[in-house]
Design an enzyme around this catalytic site. Structure first.
Site, mmCIF file in Angstrom:
data_model
loop_
_atom_site.group_PDB
_atom_site.id
_atom_site.type_symbol
_atom_site.label_atom_id
_atom_site.label_comp_id
_atom_site.label_asym_id
_atom_site.label_seq_id
_atom_site.Cartn_x
_atom_site.Cartn_y
_atom_site.Cartn_z
ATOM 1 N N ASP A 7 13.704 17.558 21.900
ATOM 2 C CA ASP A 7 13.550 16.564 21.052
ATOM 3 C C ASP A 7 14.010 17.429 20.129
ATOM 4 O OD1 ASP A 7 13.181 14.154 20.326
ATOM 5 O OD2 ASP A 7 11.819 14.661 19.362
ATOM 6 N N LYS A 31 14.778 17.385 16.277
ATOM 7 C CA LYS A 31 14.535 16.965 14.709
ATOM 8 C C LYS A 31 15.271 17.268 13.461
ATOM 9 C CE LYS A 31 11.848 14.358 16.104
ATOM 10 N NZ LYS A 31 12.241 12.447 16.459
ATOM 11 N N ASP A 76 16.391 13.305 23.947
ATOM 12 C CA ASP A 76 17.668 13.582 23.493
ATOM 13 C C ASP A 76 18.271 14.716 24.513
ATOM 14 O OD1 ASP A 76 17.078 12.703 20.909
ATOM 15 O OD2 ASP A 76 16.138 14.300 20.233
#
Length: 334
Positions: free
Chosen positions: A253, A255, A240
């Site tokens: 990352d 989420k 990412d």
């Protein structure tokens, strides 16, 4: 009546008190009166013990076995013997180590003193290859417990929404994730564009509001939605973001979640995913830097502050070893 006369006599003529206790007087006037300091039990019947009616001879052996039993304290040996008899011998859990261990950091990688790339973050497209992705490896090697809970959640959602409703729900989740990542990318590339898009897209406005306090701590973005691959271990993934979080270079990352995930253990296999990306970057010649930290940011749809879970080098190393075991498991199954 006799008691009343007795009390009146005591109150009026104290001198007559001695006469009351003379034997002839007491015998004539108070034949049924006695002075006592203890309870009189002569009128009560003796309580019959029900056990006396039991056939003593018939149950003699049973009574003897119960009364002669010694309640001695158990020793560890007797407890282990009892457990082995009931549950079988204990299973020894050994700490597994990867057969083909590869370091998280690449000792052979040379970092240039001056960055040869431009100020724009790296963005490498996924190559067409038969290498398994990190996501695929983790999905194929889930524990039976993880699989059970995932299937139970799916069944519950299908019962509530129906098959078509559940498919639409998962489709919207993926779409929201894609829009959220695209909005973050535009934020890092151009703050002006991001501000305009944030006001237009109501679907992801809550997620963007959720991560505002985390974005303030992120700087020097080096990669966005960029492919990474581990040449030695032969796997790839799409990271990412790679940037500094509070001064430390991290694989980040992003989420999305509808439920709060305040601790790292609530993110399931996400730490293994981050560790896998870190190892891939460090062994990928396309990247002229190495990473030793990770960050998982859980954003919420209702706009509540996101939970950033920082992974220091020691923690990344622990999850790196777990990732190597999962990767070996995947290769063995294949």
């Amino acid at each position: 009546l006799i008691r009343m006369k007795f009390l009146q006599l005591l109150s009026r003529k104290p001198g007559k008190l001695e006469m009351l206790f003379q034997i002839p007087f007491c015998q004539k006037q108070f034949q049924f009166l006695c002075l006592a300091t203890s309870t009189c039990l002569y009128s009560k019947k003796k309580k019959v013990n029900s056990y006396e009616q039991v056939d003593q001879e018939k149950y003699k052996n049973l009574v003897y076995s119960v009364t002669s039993y010694k309640t001695s304290a158990q020793t560890p040996e007797t407890i282990f013997e009892e457990d082995n008899l009931l549950y079988g011998p204990p299973v020894k859990t050994e700490t597994k180590t990867p057969k083909n261990w590869v370091p998280l950091l690449n000792p052979n990688k040379r970092i240039p003193l001056v960055n040869s790339h431009s100020n724009l973050p790296m963005k490498i497209s996924l190559p067409r290859t038969k290498m398994p992705s990190v996501t695929r490896v983790l999905q194929q090697t889930m524990s039976p417990q993880q699989t059970f809970y995932l299937e139970r959640w799916k069944q519950k959602m299908v019962l509530e929404l129906g098959k078509d409703g559940f498919d639409e729900y998962t489709k919207n989740l993926f779409l929201q994730g894609e829009l959220f990542h695209a909005a973050l990318e535009s934020i890092f590339l151009s703050e002006e564009i991001a501000t305009k898009e944030q006001g237009k897209d109501i679907v992801i406005s809550g997620y963007l509001s959720s991560v505002q306090h985390v974005l303030k701590d992120i700087s020097e973005v080096k990669a966005l939605e960029s492919a990474v691959q581990h040449e030695t271990l032969q796997y790839l993934g799409l990271v990412d973001c790679v940037a500094k979080y509070r001064g430390q270079l991290c694989v980040i990352d992003w989420k999305t979640s509808e439920k709060p995930k305040p601790s790292l253990k609530n993110t399931f296999d996400n730490p293994l995913q981050v560790a896998a990306y870190i190892g891939a970057i460090n062994h990928d010649p396309s990247y002229d830097f190495q990473v030793s930290c990770g960050l998982i940011v859980v954003a919420y749809k209702n706009g509540s502050p996101a939970h950033p879970h920082f992974m220091d080098p020691d923690l990344c190393m622990q999850y790196w070893n777990q990732w190597l075991l999962r990767l070996e498991d995947y290769m063995d199954r294949k």
